[in-house]
Design a protein around this motif. Structure first.
Motif, mmCIF file in Angstrom:
data_model
loop_
_atom_site.group_PDB
_atom_site.id
_atom_site.type_symbol
_atom_site.label_atom_id
_atom_site.label_comp_id
_atom_site.label_asym_id
_atom_site.label_seq_id
_atom_site.Cartn_x
_atom_site.Cartn_y
_atom_site.Cartn_z
ATOM 1 N N GLU A 14 0.830 -1.089 0.025
ATOM 2 C CA GLU A 14 0.154 0.112 -0.047
ATOM 3 C C GLU A 14 0.756 1.066 0.165
ATOM 4 O OE1 GLU A 14 -3.384 1.990 2.938
ATOM 5 O OE2 GLU A 14 -3.231 -0.146 2.924
ATOM 6 N N SER A 15 2.094 1.266 0.663
ATOM 7 C CA SER A 15 2.706 2.590 0.674
ATOM 8 C C SER A 15 3.620 2.556 -0.377
ATOM 9 C CB SER A 15 3.887 2.543 1.988
ATOM 10 O OG SER A 15 4.700 1.447 1.787
ATOM 11 N N GLN A 16 3.816 1.733 -1.070
ATOM 12 C CA GLN A 16 4.623 1.614 -2.348
ATOM 13 C C GLN A 16 3.714 2.184 -3.422
ATOM 14 O OE1 GLN A 16 5.880 -2.211 -2.444
ATOM 15 N NE2 GLN A 16 7.890 -1.735 -2.479
ATOM 16 N N GLU A 17 2.536 1.605 -3.305
ATOM 17 C CA GLU A 17 1.339 2.370 -4.401
ATOM 18 C C GLU A 17 1.099 3.743 -4.107
ATOM 19 O OE1 GLU A 17 -2.267 0.159 -4.758
ATOM 20 O OE2 GLU A 17 -1.218 -1.679 -5.285
ATOM 21 N N LYS A 18 1.100 4.230 -3.027
ATOM 22 C CA LYS A 18 0.825 5.725 -2.767
ATOM 23 C C LYS A 18 1.880 6.425 -3.437
ATOM 24 C CE LYS A 18 -1.587 7.107 1.269
ATOM 25 N NZ LYS A 18 -1.741 7.349 2.688
ATOM 26 N N LYS A 19 3.096 5.961 -3.047
ATOM 27 C CA LYS A 19 4.423 6.593 -3.518
ATOM 28 C C LYS A 19 4.306 6.450 -4.961
ATOM 29 C CE LYS A 19 9.192 6.606 -3.109
ATOM 30 N NZ LYS A 19 10.475 6.119 -2.479
ATOM 31 N N LEU A 20 3.950 5.597 -5.413
ATOM 32 C CA LEU A 20 4.168 5.568 -7.294
ATOM 33 C C LEU A 20 2.889 6.335 -7.603
ATOM 34 C CD1 LEU A 20 5.360 4.146 -9.758
ATOM 35 C CD2 LEU A 20 3.635 2.392 -9.272
ATOM 36 N N LYS A 21 1.744 6.610 -7.234
ATOM 37 C CA LYS A 21 0.607 7.588 -7.584
ATOM 38 C C LYS A 21 1.003 8.904 -7.407
ATOM 39 C CE LYS A 21 -3.218 4.323 -7.068
ATOM 40 N NZ LYS A 21 -4.469 4.189 -6.100
ATOM 41 N N LYS A 22 1.645 9.268 -6.296
ATOM 42 C CA LYS A 22 2.286 10.654 -6.432
ATOM 43 C C LYS A 22 3.282 10.935 -7.384
ATOM 44 C CE LYS A 22 4.393 13.665 -2.846
ATOM 45 N NZ LYS A 22 4.921 13.644 -1.379
ATOM 46 N N GLN A 23 4.144 9.969 -7.671
ATOM 47 C CA GLN A 23 5.307 10.164 -8.723
ATOM 48 C C GLN A 23 4.868 10.295 -9.903
ATOM 49 O OE1 GLN A 23 8.080 7.416 -7.082
ATOM 50 N NE2 GLN A 23 9.069 8.743 -5.635
ATOM 51 N N LEU A 24 3.671 9.615 -10.321
ATOM 52 C CA LEU A 24 3.420 9.263 -11.629
ATOM 53 C C LEU A 24 3.359 10.447 -12.810
ATOM 54 C CD1 LEU A 24 2.069 7.535 -13.684
ATOM 55 C CD2 LEU A 24 -0.328 8.110 -13.128
ATOM 56 N N PRO A 25 3.190 11.743 -12.230
ATOM 57 C CA PRO A 25 3.370 12.724 -13.099
ATOM 58 C C PRO A 25 4.682 13.155 -13.479
ATOM 59 C CG PRO A 25 1.728 13.594 -11.369
ATOM 60 C CD PRO A 25 2.683 12.230 -11.051
ATOM 61 N N GLU A 26 5.839 12.888 -12.499
ATOM 62 C CA GLU A 26 7.211 13.141 -12.863
ATOM 63 C C GLU A 26 7.611 11.907 -13.694
ATOM 64 O OE1 GLU A 26 9.762 14.127 -9.476
ATOM 65 O OE2 GLU A 26 8.001 14.676 -8.557
ATOM 66 N N LEU A 27 7.296 10.700 -13.276
ATOM 67 C CA LEU A 27 7.657 9.462 -14.392
ATOM 68 C C LEU A 27 7.188 9.826 -15.654
ATOM 69 C CD1 LEU A 27 7.120 6.523 -11.645
ATOM 70 C CD2 LEU A 27 9.180 7.304 -12.544
ATOM 71 N N ARG A 28 6.110 9.987 -15.920
ATOM 72 C CA ARG A 28 5.427 10.301 -16.970
ATOM 73 C C ARG A 28 5.928 11.210 -17.741
ATOM 74 N NH1 ARG A 28 -0.718 10.582 -16.323
ATOM 75 N NH2 ARG A 28 -0.896 8.584 -16.750
ATOM 76 N N ALA A 29 6.404 12.377 -17.291
ATOM 77 C CA ALA A 29 7.034 13.426 -17.961
ATOM 78 C C ALA A 29 8.630 13.134 -18.480
ATOM 79 C CB ALA A 29 7.263 14.743 -17.089
ATOM 80 N N ALA A 30 9.103 12.191 -17.596
ATOM 81 C CA ALA A 30 10.612 11.835 -18.035
ATOM 82 C C ALA A 30 10.308 10.924 -19.411
ATOM 83 C CB ALA A 30 11.192 11.173 -16.949
ATOM 84 N N LEU A 31 9.424 9.925 -19.049
ATOM 85 C CA LEU A 31 9.462 8.950 -20.468
ATOM 86 C C LEU A 31 8.833 9.725 -21.527
ATOM 87 C CD1 LEU A 31 8.038 6.151 -18.179
ATOM 88 C CD2 LEU A 31 9.939 6.154 -19.187
ATOM 89 N N GLN A 32 7.859 10.824 -21.554
ATOM 90 C CA GLN A 32 7.466 11.581 -22.384
ATOM 91 C C GLN A 32 8.514 12.105 -23.297
ATOM 92 O OE1 GLN A 32 4.288 13.688 -20.677
ATOM 93 N NE2 GLN A 32 2.632 12.232 -21.488
ATOM 94 N N THR A 33 9.530 12.676 -22.301
ATOM 95 C CA THR A 33 10.339 13.654 -23.014
ATOM 96 C C THR A 33 11.723 12.638 -23.519
ATOM 97 O OG1 THR A 33 10.280 14.910 -21.270
ATOM 98 C CG2 THR A 33 12.569 14.941 -21.918
ATOM 99 N N TYR A 34 11.835 11.595 -23.009
ATOM 100 C CA TYR A 34 12.643 10.605 -23.803
ATOM 101 C C TYR A 34 11.958 9.873 -25.093
ATOM 102 C CZ TYR A 34 15.496 6.439 -24.459
ATOM 103 O OH TYR A 34 16.288 5.591 -25.396
ATOM 104 N N ALA A 35 10.806 9.780 -25.063
ATOM 105 C CA ALA A 35 10.176 9.298 -26.188
ATOM 106 C C ALA A 35 10.179 10.329 -27.444
ATOM 107 C CB ALA A 35 8.786 8.660 -25.874
ATOM 108 N N HIS A 36 9.856 11.546 -26.877
ATOM 109 C CA HIS A 36 9.589 12.631 -27.877
ATOM 110 C C HIS A 36 11.263 12.876 -28.446
ATOM 111 C CE1 HIS A 36 5.515 13.533 -26.108
ATOM 112 N NE2 HIS A 36 5.288 13.516 -27.502
ATOM 113 N N ALA A 37 12.178 12.839 -27.644
ATOM 114 C CA ALA A 37 13.559 13.017 -28.142
ATOM 115 C C ALA A 37 14.079 12.106 -29.176
ATOM 116 C CB ALA A 37 14.536 13.484 -27.034
#
Length: 123
Positions: A14-37
């Protein structure tokens, strides 16, 4: 050969899921940046995080790999994300939209080694 790298979203407590949900925007942004580049290298973003249950999420990238050296940048990206966000990663092959996991690396599994992963992938 097409490979994929995903943020390991299943088997979390449960604590890992909470942390992942909180970090989702940053993770998503990093992966989008890599994919677009790297669109010229046919890097595709995998972003299927619509469920409330993290175990159903698919977040990562896919790209063609022809030799060991081509794995360096995506593995380095995921090693950095693992270090920064405390996540684990899944790597595998992608054929006919079917994913075949080959290995895991990251926070609990240890840093991903490009040459070892290439061997596991059969490169």
């Amino acid at each position: 050969m097409f490979v994929y790298l995903l943020v390991a979203c299943d088997g979390l407590d449960e604590s890992q899921e909470k942390k992942l949900k909180k970090q989702l925007p940053e993770l998503r942004a990093a992966l989008q940046t890599y994919a677009h580049a790297n669109t010229a290298n046919q890097v595709m973003l995998i972003d299927q995080c619509n469920s409330e249950d993290c175990a159903d999420w698919q977040l990562g990238i896919s790209q063609p790999i022809g030799k060991n050296a081509h794995l360096k940048f995506p593995v380095d990206l995921f090693n950095n994300l693992a270090k920064q966000h405390g996540i684990d990663c899944e790597i595998g092959t992608l054929e006919n939209n079917e994913r075949d996991p080959v290995s895991y690396f990251g926070k609990s599994e240890g840093r991903g080694d490009v040459y070892l992963l290439a061997e596991y992938l059969g490169l």
